[in-house]
Design an enzyme around this catalytic site. Structure first.
Site, PDB file in Angstrom:
ATOM      1  N   GLU A 341       0.798  -1.232   0.000  1.00  0.00           N
ATOM      2  CA  GLU A 341       0.000   0.000   0.000  1.00  0.00           C
ATOM      3  C   GLU A 341       0.836   1.291   0.000  1.00  0.00           C
ATOM      4  OE1 GLU A 341      -3.986  -1.398   2.315  1.00  0.00           O
ATOM      5  OE2 GLU A 341      -2.233  -1.167   3.564  1.00  0.00           O
TER       6      GLU A 341
HETATM    7  C1  ACM Z   1      -1.994  -5.418   4.106  1.00  0.00           C
HETATM    8  O1  ACM Z   1      -3.055  -5.890   4.565  1.00  0.00           O
HETATM    9  N1  ACM Z   1      -1.895  -4.130   3.858  1.00  0.00           N
HETATM   10  C2  ACM Z   1      -0.853  -6.264   3.828  1.00  0.00           C
END
Ligand code: ACM
Length: 538
Positions: A341
């Site tokens: 992310e």
């Molecule tokens: C995640 O759940 N951002 C790895």
């Protein structure tokens, strides 16, 4: 040189005869017919052959172990401690004290070719002896978990004058299906104490889990002391989601966790999440920041707004120090760099960053793991991708020759709510009731990933909505027990209807351990009169 197995067997056998001869005359014990194949073992072993009689565990039982082999005596001591916690029996280990020894549990190092798989063991339960064979202490440790599960929570007082715990007889041959069987705990969104982590480790060990991945940094907190960059914890460790006090592990604390886990043959995988999820680090050292905004401590639950500056040499000097200090405290082979992310990192910067950090991790002797986004970079085939979101990333990792850890959020995220009524957890990926968590086939999750590329399974527990051990247990249990079976037991031996009965019978153990599990209505939980309150703590 090792004692030969034959010689050891001979010494053992002579020893047993000696003890039996000097002990009191054995009273015959007539146990009811048992069936080892119907016992409530989780994870289900590979092969069970019942012989329908029983071993009577009592105060005349002693534990013996191979003594030349590293770790076997400690496995015997561990078993004695756990038997004492469960039964109050104080068994001798590698000694026979004053009492006559009538029955023995022998934990034996064996180089048999049938025991070559890592963590493999055999368990023979006879009327007067229990023999655990394993080539390594790790295998012996897994074997004694099976034995612990076979000891009834309550003794059968009607069988003899003294209390006896009958253990169903037969033979178990067992080894894990996957080499990596893990859980992850997010100590960054909320901090969990060393004591909390140790309790979680104890529960994981009972179900033969062998990896605990610690998510040690995120936007809301930095949780491990780095001596060369002290503000990481002084500033970055000072808060958590919701604005609580946060906290961090000193290097001594972290070492205590690592050693506690190692004594249970659990590998700690440290994760420093980067280049995104780095707000707390950038507040401590703004030079690291790459998102162009003045960083401030963050206690909310958004993701994807922070990034390190991938173009600055200082950032890589910093990462080199952090990886060096953590690697030096971590005996396990892995270092997890996060990589998920990173929504405000330019793609070319992200690729540059992952490529450079992989070299740093390797320089410090560790094998890199990253969330599945890391496959966008030019990763080495020894680097491991942890699949959580994007199937294409997992397939690309396998094509690269990399191993993949399966943590699909829709099936394996422990922080997903069980249903709409769940007190804790989120549901952005799915609601995951206890059956959904169990009923999937990791081996066939993603077409295009050959079985040999699957390293194993990990169930992550993100902590945005939980801040106490009770809340942790509510989300982790009972689902984590199912992930243990999915990772240890072969596909042919897994069956929901059979599993749900065995799970129902975990209640007395979970109650005794004071685990505040979620009492899912899908399971007919066994009621136990043997509750935590009736046990004195040592
Ligand atoms: C995640 O759940 N951002 C790895």
């Amino acid at each position: 040189m090792r004692q030969s197995t034959v010689l050891k067997a001979l010494i053992l056998f002579t020893g047993i005869l000696g003890f039996l001869a000097c002990g009191e005359k054995r009273a015959p014990i007539n146990f009811p017919r048992t069936d080892l194949a119907q016992e409530n073992l989780i994870p289900k072993p590979l092969k069970i052959t019942p012989t329908h009689t029983a071993f009577g565990l009592d105060r005349y039982t002693a534990i013996y172990t191979s003594q030349n082999e590293l770790g076997f005596a400690a496995v015997g001591e561990f078993l004695a401690k756990k038997i004492k916690e469960k039964t109050k029996l104080d068994l001798w280990v590698n000694d026979h004290g004053d009492e006559g020894v009538k029955r023995i549990i022998y934990i034996n190092q064996s180089d048999s070719t049938t025991l070559q798989a890592p963590e493999a063991y055999q368990l023979y339960i006879n009327r007067d002896s229990v023999i655990i064979n394993a080539s390594t202490a790790a295998g012996a440790f897994r074997g004694i978990q099976t034995l612990r599960q076979l000891i009834p929570e309550e003794s059968n007082d009607t069988l003899a004058e003294q209390r006896i715990w009958p253990i169903a007889s037969g033979k178990i041959e067992d080894r894990p299906n996957f080499e990596y069987r893990g859980s992850m705990l997010d100590v960054a969104r909320h901090f969990f104490s060393v004591e909390d982590v140790k309790k979680y480790i104890d529960l994981l060990a009972y179900y033969k889990i062998n990896v605990l991945h610690l998510h040690l940094s995120d936007d809301q907190g930095w949780r491990i002391e780095i001596k060369s960059w002290p503000r990481l914890t002084e500033v970055g460790g000072s808060t958590e989601v919701g604005g609580g006090p946060g906290g961090f592990y000193t290097q001594e604390d972290y070492t205590e966790i690592v050693e506690y886990a190692a004594a249970r043959y659990i590998t700690i995988v440290p994760e420093i999440d980067m280049p995104g999820h780095t707000n707390a680090a950038s507040v401590a050292y703004p030079i690291l920041n790459g998102n162009g905004k003045t960083p401030e401590l963050y206690t909310g639950m958004r993701v994807g707004f922070s990034t390190f500056d991938a173009q600055k040499d200082t950032v890589y000097a910093f990462i080199d120090d952090v990886v060096e200090e953590i690697a030096a405290l971590t005996p396990g082979p892995y270092f997890h760099i996060g990589g998920d992310e990173s929504h405000v990192t330019k793609k070319k910067d992200y690729i540059l960053f992952v490529n450079k950090v992989e070299k740093i991790v390797q320089k410090h002797g560790k094998r890199m793991i990253g969330w599945d986004e890391i496959v966008q970079a030019d990763i080495d085939s020894t680097t491991i991708a942890q699949h959580w979101a994007t199937r294409e990333n997992a397939i690309a990792a396998a094509k690269n020759g990399s191993k993949v850890i399966l943590s699909p959020a829709k099936k394996a995220y422990l922080d997903m709510q069980y249903d709409t009524l769940s007190k804790f957890g989120l549901h952005w990926a799915a609601y995951i009731p206890v059956d959904t968590a169990y009923i999937w086939t990791p081996e066939k999750l993603i077409e295009g990933i050959p079985l040999e590329n699957i390293l194993g399974i990990e169930a992550p527990l993100w902590s945005e909505t939980i801040s106490t051990i009770d809340e942790l247990e509510y989300l982790a249990f009972p689902r984590m027990i199912g992930y243990s079976e999915l990772s240890w037991t072969t596909e042919e031996n897994r069956d929901w209807e059979n599993y749900r009965v065995r799970l129902a019978n975990q209640a007395p153990f979970l109650d005794r351990m004071d685990v505040k599990y979620y009492p899912s209505k899908l399971i007919d939980w066994k009621k136990s009169k043997y509750t935590y309150e009736t046990i004195e703590k040592d």
